[in-house]
Design an enzyme around this catalytic site. Structure first.
Site, mmCIF file in Angstrom:
data_model
loop_
_atom_site.group_PDB
_atom_site.id
_atom_site.type_symbol
_atom_site.label_atom_id
_atom_site.label_comp_id
_atom_site.label_asym_id
_atom_site.label_seq_id
_atom_site.Cartn_x
_atom_site.Cartn_y
_atom_site.Cartn_z
ATOM 1 N N GLU A 54 0.379 44.739 16.763
ATOM 2 C CA GLU A 54 1.542 44.810 15.879
ATOM 3 C C GLU A 54 1.192 45.834 14.807
ATOM 4 O O GLU A 54 0.040 45.897 14.348
ATOM 5 C CB GLU A 54 1.858 43.457 15.254
ATOM 6 N N HIS A 100 6.799 39.038 19.789
ATOM 7 C CA HIS A 100 6.532 40.025 18.740
ATOM 8 C C HIS A 100 5.427 39.600 17.787
ATOM 9 O O HIS A 100 5.165 40.313 16.806
ATOM 10 C CB HIS A 100 7.800 40.400 17.964
ATOM 11 N N ASP A 132 2.644 37.612 22.751
ATOM 12 C CA ASP A 132 2.996 38.678 23.696
ATOM 13 C C ASP A 132 1.915 38.836 24.767
ATOM 14 O O ASP A 132 2.224 39.099 25.931
ATOM 15 C CB ASP A 132 3.207 40.000 22.960
#
Length: 227
Positions: free
Chosen positions: A24, A162, A167
């Protein structure tokens, strides 16, 4: 750490030992944005054996639009390690396993290569597999191939999407399903049911003059043959 002067190669195979990872970030630019979370799932012999996750302090404010997508805020990362520490820990976790991820060729690997060069003057030598082109190749009937689209197609929960570890968990299951798709496509190819031009599946269709086999890559590929 799997560091060298030569980067790993992109592969299109299914293996039983690998490490799924996901990042991320503060944005989509591998030139100017920073990593704020890195997670991974280790698989040996087709079984999940370990997980890794770490929030990262980017030493800059996280933009609102990034927090809106991944839910990671400045308060969450203010006391977390910087990415040099997190990346070293991840590379120790991954060892020399093949890395697996979704859209990593065009996104995640660029962040890893950039920062490995910055911190240690080396690049990452692990070979890697990108599940996005695999999904496009073996599931051409789907309109979209985002991770959540594939999870929905295979009946996998996308709860917590997310965030990097969630994920990874999704992508690990998807990769196993894509391995089955690859095996099925290989059998279909042996039976002569793959397009000789683009390699996509042929599908029986009805036309003005009766049934025919048409490429599922249509309209980009217009190959047809008689039934």
């Amino acid at each position: 750490m799997a560091l060298s002067n030569q980067p790993g190669k992109k592969l299109n195979i299914h293996v039983s030992d690998y490490c799924v990872f996901d990042l991320e970030t503060t944005g989509v630019s591998s030139r100017s944005d920073a990593v704020i979370e890195i997670s991974a799932v280790k698989v040996l012999g087709g079984l999940v054996v370990d997980e890794f996750t770490m929030l990262v302090n980017p030493k800059r404010p996280i933009p609102f639009y990034a927090s809106r997508v991944n839910g990671i805020t400045d308060n969450m990362v203010q006391d977390t390690p910087t990415f040099d520490i997190a990346l070293a820990a991840f590379l120790d976790f991954a060892e020399d396993l093949i890395l697996v991820g979704h859209n990593i060729h065009n996104f995640d690997m660029k962040f890893l290569y950039r920062d490995a060069k910055l911190y240690w003057g080396k690049t990452i030598s692990n070979n890697y597999i990108d599940t996005l082109p695999m999904a496009k190749a073996y599931l051409p009937q789907l309109e979209h191939h985002k991770l959540t689209d594939l999870a929905g197609y295979y009946g996998i929960s996308s709860y917590g999407a997310h965030r990097a570890l969630n994920d990874c968990r999704m992508n690990q299951q998807i990769y196993e399903f894509l391995g089955e798709e690859k095996s099925n496509a290989a059998q279909v190819a042996k039976d002569g049911s793959l397009c000789p031009y683009c390699g996509k599946l042929l599908q029986k269709r009805n036309g003005r003059y009766g049934e025919f086999m048409g490429c599922m890559g249509y309209p980009v590929c217009r190959y047809t043959r008689n039934v």
